[in-house]
Design a protein around this motif. Structure first.
Motif, PDB file in Angstrom:
ATOM      1  N   MET A   1      51.134  68.595  56.875  1.00 40.70           N
ATOM      2  CA  MET A   1      50.889  67.311  56.255  1.00 40.70           C
ATOM      3  C   MET A   1      52.221  66.683  55.890  1.00 40.70           C
ATOM      4  O   MET A   1      53.132  67.355  55.469  1.00 40.70           O
ATOM      5  N   THR A   2      52.262  65.389  56.035  1.00 41.28           N
ATOM      6  CA  THR A   2      53.443  64.631  55.669  1.00 41.28           C
ATOM      7  C   THR A   2      53.103  63.826  54.427  1.00 41.28           C
ATOM      8  O   THR A   2      52.137  63.075  54.425  1.00 41.28           O
ATOM      9  N   THR A   3      53.871  63.986  53.376  1.00 46.11           N
ATOM     10  CA  THR A   3      53.615  63.266  52.143  1.00 46.11           C
ATOM     11  C   THR A   3      54.788  62.351  51.852  1.00 46.11           C
ATOM     12  O   THR A   3      55.927  62.732  52.017  1.00 46.11           O
ATOM     13  N   HIS A   4      54.483  61.140  51.420  1.00 43.45           N
ATOM     14  CA  HIS A   4      55.519  60.202  51.021  1.00 43.45           C
ATOM     15  C   HIS A   4      54.938  59.215  50.028  1.00 43.45           C
ATOM     16  O   HIS A   4      53.740  59.170  49.824  1.00 43.45           O
ATOM     17  N   GLU A   5      55.802  58.460  49.424  1.00 43.75           N
ATOM     18  CA  GLU A   5      55.359  57.421  48.510  1.00 43.75           C
ATOM     19  C   GLU A   5      55.378  56.106  49.263  1.00 43.75           C
ATOM     20  O   GLU A   5      56.223  55.866  50.113  1.00 43.75           O
ATOM     21  N   ASN A   6      54.409  55.270  48.960  1.00 38.93           N
ATOM     22  CA  ASN A   6      54.246  54.020  49.680  1.00 38.93           C
ATOM     23  C   ASN A   6      54.521  52.839  48.762  1.00 38.93           C
ATOM     24  O   ASN A   6      53.892  52.721  47.724  1.00 38.93           O
ATOM     25  N   PRO A   7      55.443  51.962  49.142  1.00 38.68           N
ATOM     26  CA  PRO A   7      55.712  50.811  48.289  1.00 38.68           C
ATOM     27  C   PRO A   7      54.537  49.850  48.264  1.00 38.68           C
ATOM     28  O   PRO A   7      53.902  49.610  49.259  1.00 38.68           O
ATOM     29  N   GLU A   8      54.242  49.338  47.089  1.00 41.44           N
ATOM     30  CA  GLU A   8      53.181  48.348  46.912  1.00 41.44           C
ATOM     31  C   GLU A   8      53.829  47.033  46.520  1.00 41.44           C
ATOM     32  O   GLU A   8      53.674  46.548  45.409  1.00 41.44           O
ATOM     33  N   GLY A   9      54.581  46.437  47.422  1.00 48.04           N
ATOM     34  CA  GLY A   9      55.235  45.173  47.130  1.00 48.04           C
ATOM     35  C   GLY A   9      56.509  45.328  46.322  1.00 48.04           C
ATOM     36  O   GLY A   9      57.081  44.351  45.879  1.00 48.04           O
ATOM     37  N   SER A  10      56.962  46.541  46.103  1.00 49.92           N
ATOM     38  CA  SER A  10      58.167  46.777  45.321  1.00 49.92           C
ATOM     39  C   SER A  10      58.797  48.074  45.784  1.00 49.92           C
ATOM     40  O   SER A  10      58.119  48.938  46.316  1.00 49.92           O
ATOM     41  N   TYR A  18      50.834  57.499  45.831  1.00 46.67           N
ATOM     42  CA  TYR A  18      50.787  58.744  46.585  1.00 46.67           C
ATOM     43  C   TYR A  18      50.134  58.489  47.953  1.00 46.67           C
ATOM     44  O   TYR A  18      49.039  57.926  48.031  1.00 46.67           O
ATOM     45  N   VAL A  19      50.801  58.909  49.022  1.00 44.52           N
ATOM     46  CA  VAL A  19      50.293  58.786  50.385  1.00 44.52           C
ATOM     47  C   VAL A  19      50.614  60.068  51.141  1.00 44.52           C
ATOM     48  O   VAL A  19      51.701  60.628  50.990  1.00 44.52           O
ATOM     49  N   THR A  20      49.682  60.518  51.960  1.00 51.44           N
ATOM     50  CA  THR A  20      49.932  61.635  52.847  1.00 51.44           C
ATOM     51  C   THR A  20      49.187  61.389  54.149  1.00 51.44           C
ATOM     52  O   THR A  20      48.219  60.626  54.181  1.00 51.44           O
ATOM     53  N   SER A  21      49.636  62.026  55.211  1.00 54.23           N
ATOM     54  CA  SER A  21      48.953  61.888  56.493  1.00 54.23           C
ATOM     55  C   SER A  21      49.021  63.196  57.255  1.00 54.23           C
ATOM     56  O   SER A  21      49.917  64.010  57.036  1.00 54.23           O
ATOM     57  N   PHE A  22      48.046  63.382  58.122  1.00 58.49           N
ATOM     58  CA  PHE A  22      48.002  64.577  58.960  1.00 58.49           C
ATOM     59  C   PHE A  22      47.122  64.288  60.168  1.00 58.49           C
ATOM     60  O   PHE A  22      46.305  63.362  60.157  1.00 58.49           O
ATOM     61  N   ASP A  23      47.307  65.068  61.214  1.00 59.48           N
ATOM     62  CA  ASP A  23      46.504  64.954  62.428  1.00 59.48           C
ATOM     63  C   ASP A  23      45.571  66.150  62.523  1.00 59.48           C
ATOM     64  O   ASP A  23      45.938  67.265  62.119  1.00 59.48           O
ATOM     65  N   VAL A  24      44.386  65.901  63.067  1.00 62.57           N
ATOM     66  CA  VAL A  24      43.428  66.975  63.329  1.00 62.57           C
ATOM     67  C   VAL A  24      42.909  66.799  64.752  1.00 62.57           C
ATOM     68  O   VAL A  24      42.953  65.704  65.313  1.00 62.57           O
ATOM     69  N   ALA A  25      42.392  67.881  65.341  1.00 64.76           N
ATOM     70  CA  ALA A  25      41.902  67.837  66.721  1.00 64.76           C
ATOM     71  C   ALA A  25      40.500  67.242  66.819  1.00 64.76           C
ATOM     72  O   ALA A  25      40.032  66.964  67.907  1.00 64.76           O
ATOM     73  N   ALA A  26      39.842  67.020  65.720  1.00 65.91           N
ATOM     74  CA  ALA A  26      38.463  66.529  65.717  1.00 65.91           C
ATOM     75  C   ALA A  26      38.376  65.050  66.101  1.00 65.91           C
ATOM     76  O   ALA A  26      39.300  64.284  65.842  1.00 65.91           O
ATOM     77  N   PRO A  27      37.248  64.648  66.704  1.00 68.48           N
ATOM     78  CA  PRO A  27      37.062  63.238  67.053  1.00 68.48           C
ATOM     79  C   PRO A  27      36.909  62.370  65.806  1.00 68.48           C
ATOM     80  O   PRO A  27      36.442  62.823  64.757  1.00 68.48           O
ATOM     81  N   ILE A  28      37.278  61.118  65.921  1.00 70.22           N
ATOM     82  CA  ILE A  28      37.344  60.212  64.787  1.00 70.22           C
ATOM     83  C   ILE A  28      36.002  60.079  64.050  1.00 70.22           C
ATOM     84  O   ILE A  28      35.972  60.016  62.821  1.00 70.22           O
TER      85      ILE A  28
END
Length: 174
Positions: A1-10, A18-28
Motif C-alpha cells: 500500500m502506498t500512503t500519502h497526504e493529499n492537499p485540499e486546496g492548500s 489521509y490517503v492511501t492506494s493499492f492494487d488488487v487482482a480482483a475485478p472492479i
C-alpha cells in the motif's frame, strides 16, 4: 500500500487528508461490492447497511470508539463515500464528525486500483497518527487481503486487544 497526504486546496500540513492506494487482482465490480460491505473487512462491530445511497451504519467498538456513517455517494464500480454523522453517543470519535471516507476504483492491468481517502482526517487532529495507522491496518489485513484471496482479518470482539497492540494504542481503536 502506498500512503500519502493529499492537499485540499492548500499545502499546509494541517489541511492534508489521509490517503492511501493499492492494487488488487480482483475485478472492479467485486472490489466495489466488498468495499461497500465493511463488515466483511473492517469489523464485526459494523451495524446497519452501506449498500445504497442514503444507507446508514455504525462502527461501535463498545467502550472504545463509536461513529455513525451515511452513504453519501454510491456510484457502482467507480466511487462510494460515507459521511461521518454526529450522534452524541458515548465514545463518539468527535474529530471524525463531518469528515468523509471515500473509495475510488479504477481499472489497473488485470485488476483494480483502490484509492482510499479519509477527507478531514488531517495531521492537525489529535487522532491522526493512531487513525492513519488503524486505517493502514484495516485496509491491508482486511480489504486488500480479502480481495487478493487471502484470509481477511476484520476486527472481532475477540481480537480487539491484539489489534490495539499491533497498531499502537492511545486507548482507542480507530
Amino acid at each position: 500500500m502506498t500512503t500519502h497526504e493529499n492537499p485540499e486546496g492548500s499545502t499546509t500540513p494541517s489541511t492534508m487528508s489521509y490517503v492511501t492506494s493499492f492494487d488488487v487482482a480482483a475485478p472492479i465490480g467485486e472490489v466495489f461490492r466488498v468495499a461497500t460491505r465493511p463488515v466483511l473487512w473492517w469489523g464485526e462491530m459494523i451495524h446497519g447497511s452501506s449498500n445504497a445511497l442514503g444507507d446508514r451504519f455504525e462502527w461501535n467498538v463498545p467502550g472504545q470508539h463509536f461513529n455513525a456513517f451515511e452513504v453519501t455517494e454510491y456510484a457502482p464500480g467507480r466511487r462510494c463515500a460515507w459521511t461521518v454523522l454526529a450522534s452524541g453517543k458515548e465514545h463518539e470519535a468527535d474529530e471524525w464528525v463531518g469528515t468523509v471516507v471515500e473509495f475510488t476504483f479504477t481499472s489497473a492491468g488485470n485488476g483494480t486500483a483502490v484509492t482510499f481517502e479519509h477527507r478531514g482526517l488531517t495531521p492537525s487532529l489529535e487522532c491522526y497518527d493512531m487513525c492513519s495507522r488503524a486505517w493502514n491496518y484495516h485496509l491491508d489485513v482486511g480489504l486488500r487481503a480479502y480481495l487478493d484471496g487471502e484470509t481477511a482479518r476484520p476486527l472481532t470482539y475477540g481480537t480487539i486487544d491484539d489489534v490495539v497492540a499491533t497498531i499502537g494504542s492511545s486507548g482507542q481503536i480507530e
